[in-house]
Design an enzyme around this catalytic site. Structure first.
Site, short mmCIF file in Angstrom:
data_model
loop_
_atom_site.label_atom_id
_atom_site.label_comp_id
_atom_site.label_asym_id
_atom_site.label_seq_id
_atom_site.Cartn_x
_atom_site.Cartn_y
_atom_site.Cartn_z
N CYS A 1 18.41 -16.52 28.63
CA CYS A 1 17.96 -17.62 27.90
C CYS A 1 16.51 -17.66 28.09
O CYS A 1 15.92 -18.64 28.16
CB CYS A 1 18.79 -18.61 28.41
SG CYS A 1 20.29 -18.57 27.50
N CYS B 1 12.23 -30.58 30.73
CA CYS B 1 13.07 -30.39 31.92
C CYS B 1 12.23 -30.34 33.20
O CYS B 1 11.42 -29.43 33.39
CB CYS B 1 13.83 -29.07 31.77
SG CYS B 1 14.74 -28.60 33.25
N ASP C 1 14.23 -24.99 51.02
CA ASP C 1 14.70 -24.46 49.74
C ASP C 1 14.16 -25.37 48.64
O ASP C 1 13.83 -26.53 48.88
CB ASP C 1 16.23 -24.34 49.66
CG ASP C 1 16.66 -23.25 48.68
OD1 ASP C 1 15.80 -22.74 47.93
OD2 ASP C 1 17.85 -22.90 48.66
N CYS D 1 19.75 -34.71 35.77
CA CYS D 1 20.57 -34.15 36.83
C CYS D 1 20.26 -34.79 38.19
O CYS D 1 21.04 -34.68 39.12
CB CYS D 1 20.39 -32.64 36.91
SG CYS D 1 18.66 -32.14 37.03
N CYS E 1 12.74 -35.00 31.41
CA CYS E 1 14.17 -35.21 31.62
C CYS E 1 14.40 -35.10 33.13
O CYS E 1 13.95 -34.15 33.76
CB CYS E 1 14.99 -34.14 30.90
SG CYS E 1 16.75 -34.25 31.32
O1 LIG Z 1 22.76 -24.81 45.88
P1 LIG Z 1 22.86 -23.60 44.99
O2 LIG Z 1 23.95 -23.74 44.00
O3 LIG Z 1 22.90 -22.32 45.76
O4 LIG Z 1 21.55 -23.57 44.06
C1 LIG Z 1 20.25 -23.68 44.54
C2 LIG Z 1 19.71 -22.31 44.96
O5 LIG Z 1 19.79 -21.39 43.84
C3 LIG Z 1 18.50 -20.91 43.51
O6 LIG Z 1 18.26 -19.65 44.14
P2 LIG Z 1 18.53 -18.24 43.41
O7 LIG Z 1 19.08 -17.29 44.38
O8 LIG Z 1 19.28 -18.43 42.15
O9 LIG Z 1 17.10 -17.73 42.91
P3 LIG Z 1 15.76 -17.37 43.71
O10 LIG Z 1 15.94 -16.01 44.29
O11 LIG Z 1 14.73 -17.41 42.61
O12 LIG Z 1 15.49 -18.41 44.77
C4 LIG Z 1 17.54 -21.95 44.06
O13 LIG Z 1 16.27 -21.37 44.33
C5 LIG Z 1 18.23 -22.38 45.35
O14 LIG Z 1 17.97 -21.46 46.39
N1 LIG Z 2 20.77 -20.54 29.03
C1 LIG Z 2 20.67 -20.65 27.71
O1 LIG Z 2 19.67 -21.15 27.19
C2 LIG Z 2 21.92 -20.23 26.91
C3 LIG Z 2 21.81 -20.28 25.38
C4 LIG Z 2 23.19 -20.51 24.73
N2 LIG Z 2 23.65 -21.88 24.97
C5 LIG Z 2 24.21 -19.50 25.25
O2 LIG Z 2 25.08 -19.85 26.06
O3 LIG Z 2 24.13 -18.37 24.89
S1 SF4 Z 3 19.47 -32.41 33.33
FE1 SF4 Z 3 18.12 -31.50 34.92
S2 SF4 Z 3 18.22 -29.29 34.57
FE2 SF4 Z 3 19.01 -30.30 32.72
S3 SF4 Z 3 17.24 -30.50 31.36
FE3 SF4 Z 3 17.37 -32.39 32.48
S4 SF4 Z 3 16.01 -32.08 34.32
FE4 SF4 Z 3 16.47 -30.07 33.39
MG LIG Z 4 16.72 -19.79 45.73
#
Ligand SMILES: O=P(O)(O)OC[C@H]1O[C@H](OP(=O)(O)OP(=O)(O)O)[C@H](O)[C@@H]1O
Ligand SMILES: NC(=O)CC[C@H](N)C(=O)O
Ligand code: SF4
Ligand SMILES: [Mg+2]
Length: 496
Positions: A15, A250, A362, A453, A450
């Site tokens: 995406c 976002c 993190d 979340c 936004c």
């Molecule tokens: O609580 P969780 O569900 O684990 O999500 C949060 C984690 O996921 C992502 O890392 P990711 O490994 O995707 O990417 P990065 O290597 O860019 O940190 C983010 O940076 C956190 O470390």
């Molecule tokens: N992460 C995205 O933006 C996904 C685009 C679209 N909703 C798909 O699932 O393909």
């Molecule tokens: S709900 Fe959270 S992750 Fe989704 S667009 Fe809004 S700020 Fe971004």
């Molecule tokens: Mg990470």
């Protein structure tokens, strides 16, 4: 192929989004380079479509860009090219079936979508669209545009203006009809999209870093609701007519999604993350002796960890290595894959942490996949204490705008108290940055983000049947039973 995909036997569409328009050249090569720079936004599939005037020729594949498109064989020269890396958020999870750009013909149309539509089947005209078995919100969108062009005789810009105001949700689009290139941001501006130039060539990309990666200069970011058309007669900009749509960019792009070397609304993502880390140190210090060391959770948290350490006067040690090229775990396709991705990609360094008190930083805690593994890894490597500091508020509500967190029961902070959280993660204390501080770190107009979340305040109607109000974790910086240091209290588990 009346409105059908251009090659039913092959990877169907593709995406992160990217596009190039200019004097006919090998634009597919430039788009591929931009997709590599956008790899962190999606790693399930990748694709490129090249416009040669009246036709579009596409290639798609499963996996990362180098797996999906190891070369550019079969892709012709042409004035325009569109590309996509996918992280599935709607419809089919099949890597090939869901691959983008969606490419349809009669008349030709290629569309690359970042975002998720809310209840797309309720869009005007959706009941008349034959979606077959490979339904995604992006394909529905493409078919609605195609129907507007074919049935109502509209040109591409007119079709975009006719169809898009009827849709709810998030869409940053790069589109081509074979001749011209179009960039669109939805009226809330959930997802980013920037335009740049390299000589006489125009570039569109989800992030500014993808423009500079190919030697381009960033011209500007598209405005929420803008439709930008690029072609032989130059560029033209228009606005989607959606009265009362408030900007809702976002906030999580600053926390996690975007690259640290990108700019969003002209502001540096790196600076936002560094300031978030500094604010976390101010408001959730780890006192006591011996003085702790700071460990970043690779990769995205490195900048926030540097900010934390700088402000607290602590040393950063490489307590977790990321050997090899493990991709992002959060955007892996299912929980098992996410869990394995964390184990595969991160390795503790006993020499850096043994016998030490550790502040583990993190950027975010969502499902807890990362932290369930990482805090324990550090203890096993000999850390005396592990104090988790998260540079964003607890993620408690599902996102319906382009991140696959639609199920509230998956969100760890939504169902555990802070004390339970610290216990489950095997941490001595846990603290999060408050929303206020995060907004301050990101900068700009606070009402233009936004934050759904993190707050449960959604800028649009939520999908029918969605459950947007999970029980909140409460309590301040939490101590695991029997654990050592706790730090200052903070409302809702976030450090003010
Ligand atoms: O609580 P969780 O569900 O684990 O999500 C949060 C984690 O996921 C992502 O890392 P990711 O490994 O995707 O990417 P990065 O290597 O860019 O940190 C983010 O940076 C956190 O470390
Ligand atoms: N992460 C995205 O933006 C996904 C685009 C679209 N909703 C798909 O699932 O393909
Ligand atoms: S709900 Fe959270 S992750 Fe989704 S667009 Fe809004 S700020 Fe971004
Ligand atoms: Mg990470």
């Amino acid at each position: 192929m009346n409105g059908d995909r251009m090659d039913a036997d092959k990877p169907r569409e593709a995406c992160g989004v990217a596009g190039v328009w200019g004097p006919a050249g090998h634009h597919a090569a430039v788009v591929r380079e931009m997709l590599v720079a956008l790899q962190h936004r999606g790693q399930e599939s990748a694709g490129i479509a090249v416009g040669t005037g009246d036709a579009l020729v596409a290639r798609h594949g499963a996996g990362t860009v180098s797996e999906a498109l190891p070369d550019l064989e079969g892709l012709p020269l042409g004035p325009v090219a569109v590309g996509h890396v996918r992280y599935a958020t709607h419809g089919t999870r099949d890597a090939l079936a869901g691959a983008q750009p969606v490419v349809l013909d009669r008349p030709p149309l290629a569309l690359a979508h970042n975002g998720t539509l809310v209840d797309p089947h309720t869009a005007p005209g959706a009941d008349a669209v034959d979606l077959g078995e490979w339904f995604t919100d992006s394909e529905l969108l493409t078919r609605l545009l195609l129907a507007a062009r074919a049935q109502k005789g509209l040109d591409t810009v007119a079709a975009l203006h006719a169809v898009l105001p009827g849709l709810k949700g998030a869409y940053a689009l790069v589109v081509s009809d074979g001749h011209r290139l179009y960039g669109v941001r939805d009226p809330h501006g959930f997802r980013p999209l920037a335009v740049g130039r390299r000589g006489d060539t125009w570039l569109l990309a989800s992030e500014t870093a993808a423009i500079t990666a190919v030697g381009g200069d960033v011209v500007r970011e598209l405005e929420p609701g803008e439709v930008l058309s690029i072609g032989p007669q130059g560029t033209a900009s228009s606005r989607l007519e959606v009265p009362d749509a408030k900007t809702a960019a976002c906030l999580f792009e600053y926390v996690y999604f975007a690259r640290a070397d990108s700019h969003l609304s002209g502001r540096s993502v790196y600076q936002a993350r560094f300031r978030a880390g500094q604010a976390l140190a101010d408001h959730a210090p780890v006192d006591g002796s011996p003085r702790p060391v700071v460990v970043a959770t690779p990769e995205t948290a490195r900048v926030a960890a540097d900010g934390y350490a700088e402000r607290a006067g602590l040393t950063v040690v490489q307590g977790l290595l990321r050997p090899g090229q493990g991709g992002r775990s959060f955007i892996a396709r299912d929980q098992e894959a996410r869990h394995h991705a964390v184990r595969r990609k991160l390795s503790p360094v006993p020499a850096a942490v043994a016998g030490r008190r550790v502040v583990l930083v993190d950027d975010s805690l969502v499902r807890g996949t990362t932290m369930r593994t990482v805090a324990r890894m550090l203890r096993d490597a000999g850390a005396l204490e592990v104090h988790l500091r998260v540079a964003s508020p607890p993620y408690r509500w599902p996102c319906f705008y382009g991140i696959d967190t639609g199920r509230p029961e998956e969100l760890l902070a939504a169902r555990l108290s802070m004390t339970e959280l610290a216990g489950q993660l095997d941490c001595d204390s846990v603290a999060f940055l408050s929303l206020d501080r995060l907004l301050e770190a990101a900068g700009g107009d606070r009402s233009g983000y936004c934050t759904a979340c993190l707050t449960g305040r959604y800028p649009t109607a939520t999908p029918a049947g969605a459950f947007p109000a999970p029980a909140c974790a409460t309590g301040p910086v939490a101590a695991a039973p029997g654990a050592g240091t706790t730090t200052a209290l903070a409302s809702q588990g976030t450090a003010e």
